[in-house]
Write an enzyme that holds these catalytic residues in place. Structure first.
Site, PDB file in Angstrom:
ATOM      1  N   HIS A 272       0.681  -0.997   0.188  1.00 33.09           N
ATOM      2  CA  HIS A 272      -0.007   0.067   0.085  1.00 33.09           C
ATOM      3  C   HIS A 272       0.821   1.420  -0.071  1.00 33.09           C
ATOM      4  CE1 HIS A 272      -3.421  -2.567   0.978  1.00 33.09           C
ATOM      5  NE2 HIS A 272      -3.045  -2.921   1.933  1.00 33.09           N
TER       6      HIS A 272
HETATM    7  C1  BDR Z   1      -2.811   1.125   5.291  1.00 33.28           C
HETATM    8  O1  BDR Z   1      -2.949   0.671   6.668  1.00 33.28           O
HETATM    9  C2  BDR Z   1      -2.001   0.370   7.273  1.00 33.28           C
HETATM   10  O2  BDR Z   1      -2.170  -0.818   8.115  1.00 33.28           O
HETATM   11  C3  BDR Z   1      -0.858   0.213   6.372  1.00 33.28           C
HETATM   12  O3  BDR Z   1       0.476   0.672   6.732  1.00 33.28           O
HETATM   13  C4  BDR Z   1      -1.261   1.210   5.428  1.00 33.28           C
HETATM   14  O4  BDR Z   1      -0.702   2.435   5.436  1.00 33.28           O
HETATM   15  C5  BDR Z   1      -3.535   0.373   4.327  1.00 33.28           C
HETATM   16  O5  BDR Z   1      -4.813   0.286   4.624  1.00 33.28           O
END
Ligand code: BDR
Ligand code: CA
Length: 319
Positions: free
Chosen positions: A245
């Site tokens: 992500h």
């Molecule tokens: C986001 O949520 C967090 O757990 C990850 O680091 C990322 O920023 C993804 O939904």
């Protein structure tokens, strides 16, 4: 090549560490002026410690400032189920040599932005609490911010609730403040980040680099596999892939040509069952002025190759 001056606000976190890897492997293109930590995946104590231990380990020389403890109105909800109790799964990094800055995050951001001759880009890969606090307390910074590249939100679906992505869910009021700021925003939501995946086979190419850092990166990203929430609505291969992500927020600055997106009006739900849902008006039925550039597509092959290159660069630096 002119470097893009950036501030990174992050909650490391596994994919945050991978985002930092990409950013610090590309110091020829990015001038990282400051790193600030937000509360999110884990508490502020832990995100700040993790940022300092990871960045010390990869040999980064940067100020790391401590951010706010809690979201603006809601109680902090963390994601230890995904990132592990420490935030880094089962992987350990040495005690940090980088110390916590004596400037709190909002002050450090303010002073860095005002002191800069060029407009600063903010990369945010956690809940937007620190960024929102900065904009509320010091609106004069807005004219010297180029844009905000944020990993968060989703036009469709969610990963924290049926309609909300984690970073948006944790502090929706901060999203509201940032989205209404008038600053150009690029949103790498789940729509694009779920396409920015790395397969297990590709992750093995990271391991094959053969360095201690590559091994740690491999074990970090594969930690997700055992804990990922599977639902019948996700892609059939959902348990076979690793979602990178946060890497998208930096990759977009380095390689905008890898991505496709659309300018849309986006509003965030603040309360109730949909709290944190980012409602993207992609057909412009509202007739409202677009406030966010919403990414929806990525050239996955190029994305993965560029990321593996970053692990090689950091590995070479540490050998
Ligand atoms: C986001 O949520 C967090 O757990 C990850 O680091 C990322 O920023 C993804 O939904
Ligand atoms: Ca994050």
């Amino acid at each position: 090549m002119t470097k893009i001056p950036i501030i990174i606000d992050t909650d490391p976190g596994i994919d945050d560490a991978m985002m930092l890897t990409l950013a610090f492997a590309n110091e020829g293109a990015l001038d990282v002026r400051l790193v600030t930590t937000c509360s999110g995946n884990i508490s502020q104590d832990k995100t700040n410690y993790n940022a300092r231990s990871f960045l010390s380990y990869i040999g980064a020389d940067v100020e790391i400032a401590r951010g706010l403890e809690q979201p603006i109105f809601r109680e902090l909800e963390v994601a230890e189920d995904i990132h592990g109790e420490s935030g880094f799964g089962n992987v350990q990094f040495p005690t940090p040599t980088l110390l916590v800055s004596n400037r709190p995050a909002v002050t450090a951001m303010l002073e860095t932005i005002l002191a800069s001759d060029e407009k600063i880009t903010i990369v945010a890969t956690g809940p937007l609490t620190n960024v929102a606090a900065l904009l509320l307390a010091h609106p004069e910074v807005k004219t010297n911010i180029e844009r905000i590249s944020w990993m968060g939100g989703a036009a469709v679906g969610g990963n924290m609730s049926p309609s909300a992505e984690f970073n948006a869910y944790v502090d929706p009021h901060a999203v509201e403040i940032v989205f209404r700021s008038g600053i150009p925003i690029v949103m790498s939501g789940l729509d694009v980040t779920h396409k920015a995946f790395v397969t297990i086979e590709e992750a093995k190419n990271i391991l094959a680099i053969g360095t201690e850092f590559a091994e740690k990166a491999y074990h970090l990203v594969t930690y997700y596999l055992d804990v990922i929430k599977r639902t019948p609505f996700h892609e059939a291969n959902y348990d076979q892939v690793l979602h990178f992500h946060d890497v998208c927020a930096v990759m977009y600055l380095l390689k905008p040509e890898y991505f496709k997106g659309q300018d849309c009006y986006v509003e965030v739900a603040l309360e109730g069952v949909t709290a944190g849902a980012t409602v993207v008006d992609y057909t412009n039925r509202s007739g409202k002025m677009p406030n966010v550039h919403v990414l929806h597509t990525v050239d996955r092959g190029a994305f993965v190759a560029e990321f593996v290159k970053a692990v090689e660069i950091i590995s070479d630096r540490l050998e």
